[in-house]
Design an enzyme around this catalytic site. Sequence first.
Site, PDB file in Angstrom:
ATOM      1  N   CYS A   1      44.102  43.567  36.764  1.00 49.16           N
ATOM      2  CA  CYS A   1      43.081  42.949  35.899  1.00 49.16           C
ATOM      3  C   CYS A   1      42.339  43.987  35.064  1.00 49.16           C
ATOM      4  O   CYS A   1      41.810  43.680  34.012  1.00 49.16           O
ATOM      5  CB  CYS A   1      42.093  42.188  36.769  1.00 49.16           C
ATOM      6  SG  CYS A   1      41.284  43.232  37.975  1.00 49.16           S
TER       7      CYS A   1
ATOM      8  N   GLU B   1      36.152  36.361  39.807  1.00 48.17           N
ATOM      9  CA  GLU B   1      36.715  37.618  39.311  1.00 48.17           C
ATOM     10  C   GLU B   1      37.939  37.232  38.494  1.00 48.17           C
ATOM     11  O   GLU B   1      38.961  36.850  39.046  1.00 48.17           O
ATOM     12  CB  GLU B   1      37.090  38.517  40.494  1.00 48.17           C
ATOM     13  CG  GLU B   1      35.910  38.961  41.333  1.00 48.17           C
ATOM     14  CD  GLU B   1      35.032  39.964  40.625  1.00 48.17           C
ATOM     15  OE1 GLU B   1      33.966  40.294  41.143  1.00 48.17           O
ATOM     16  OE2 GLU B   1      35.422  40.422  39.526  1.00 48.17           O
TER      17      GLU B   1
END
Length: 482
Positions: free
Chosen positions: A288, A254
């Site tokens: 993010c 990720e």
Amino acid sequence: MTTFKKFLVEANMIDGAWVGADSGETIEVRNPATDEVIGTVPNCGAGETGRAIIAAKNAFADFGQSDLSQRVKLLQDLHDALLDNQEPLAHLLTAEQGKPLFEARGEIAIGAAYIRWYAEEIRRAKGEIVPAPTNDRRLLVTHHPVGVVAAITPWNFPSSMLARKLGPALAAGCTVVAKPATLTPYSALAWAKLAEEVGYPKGVVNILTGSSREIGAAIMQSPDVRKVTFTGSTEVGKSLIRQSADTVKKVSMELGGNAPFIVFDDADIDAAIEGAMIAKYRNMGQTCVCTNRFYVQASIHDEFLRRLQAATADLNVGYGSTEGVQQGPLVNMPAVEKVEELIDDAVSKGGKIEQGGKRHPKGGTFFEPTIISGATSEMRFATEEIFGPLSAIFKFEDEDEAIDAANATEYGLAAYAFTKDMARAFRLNTKLQYGLIGINSGLITTVEAPFGGLKESGLGKEGGSQGLSDYLDTKYMCLAGL
Ligand SMILES: NC(=O)c1ccc[n+]([C@@H]2O[C@H](COP(=O)([O-])OP(=O)(O)OC[C@H]3O[C@@H](n4cnc5c(N)ncnc54)[C@H](O)[C@@H]3O)[C@@H](O)[C@H]2O)c1
Ligand SMILES: O=C[C@H](O)CS(=O)(=O)O
């Protein structure tokens, strides 16, 4: 005043014991808002990591064969323990990472939701009996825990990023060696304390702090670690993928993002402003999936900019531990300096500071929520992850131009668009090269849906039903001689 003393654990969990570093060395952990030392954690390295891996491997012999009902019960108890301690855990998270308390409470809550989700999902991890070509055999497909899992997590969501790895791993029957970011270790160590409290056997959950490179190298070189799940920068993710080849580990990544936020001229402006504020300023932009680039259609550009400016000017900047504060400090001074570099670069290339633009009067790592208009693709923030409270406003004329600009990046994590045209929404779902697409919403993460990026934003999914498969090996058995 809520105390988090119970979770201020200045030790690591290895094989059921709370230990220090072999060297006795420690690392200071500081509060980003005050720069005060909260405490210390052990500076562990290869030796401690090797022992943690052996502990996890030994524990896997039993835990990997444990009754599903036992694993489900442990996860349910872990979920309950997390929520029973939500307040001290949230205060601890704010103390070490800086985010406002309301966001910290939300992070603990979604972490608990991931645990509950996988307590449910594992009960649907069905195998299958495949129709055989001949009647003398049965073809069985079954799923089994991969074994020892290494989990490496970032500082921006230090609790929930570990939750969405621990959940599926423990549900599947895997054992875990986790290494949190050095800036925010306590929220991860709290998971070991809760796991111990609810009765996980020793060696199932091991959590180490210390040298990323040393611990990382020991993990990646060990043939006993069968899967690595990493959340962090694309640069480090690429290094881990390369290292994983030597022992053919499963990897899930990720990684970094560069989210476009497209506002079409038919958008509900109120909804677009509400979505923009959360998609940009959540965790002070250190998320993010935060918007990196606002693309606003020309006919509504000035109205949108004016409304965004007003909302941004209203943000309550202060200590995250103060109720009502909406923006805390950035995590450290390098984060402040990166935002300043991006602002200077944009202004030098013609960008206009419409709001903020400099360090906040509170000093330290506090920074004014900032808006720059006149953004162009030549500016660094068009391609670099900002990771701060800086809104870059680009103007566009038509849909194809916006889609091409949005896709002009090696990242592919989250994208957002505001439009009332549902045919356009489905065109965007097809054409935007992103793993997560929010239409008329700036906050889309939820445990029920698979979270993960395309291109250089990652490999694999976390959450949803898809998030479990990375922790299971699929076997085929041919049962003949019937
Ligand atoms: N896609 C997602 O779900 C997601 C979620 C959160 C953060 N992120 C990304 O993470 C980044 C910010 O987090 P960060 O600064 O902690 O990232 P980072 O890559 O610097 O560090 C992440 C983790 O990796 C460790 N690490 C660093 N170098 C290592 C090495 N050589 N070997 C092994 N481990 C190593 C760090 O100690 C930390 O625990 C941003 O790029 C953000 O976009 C992505
Ligand atoms: O920083 C990235 C996290 O994944 C953000 S979210 O809370 O999962 O949306």
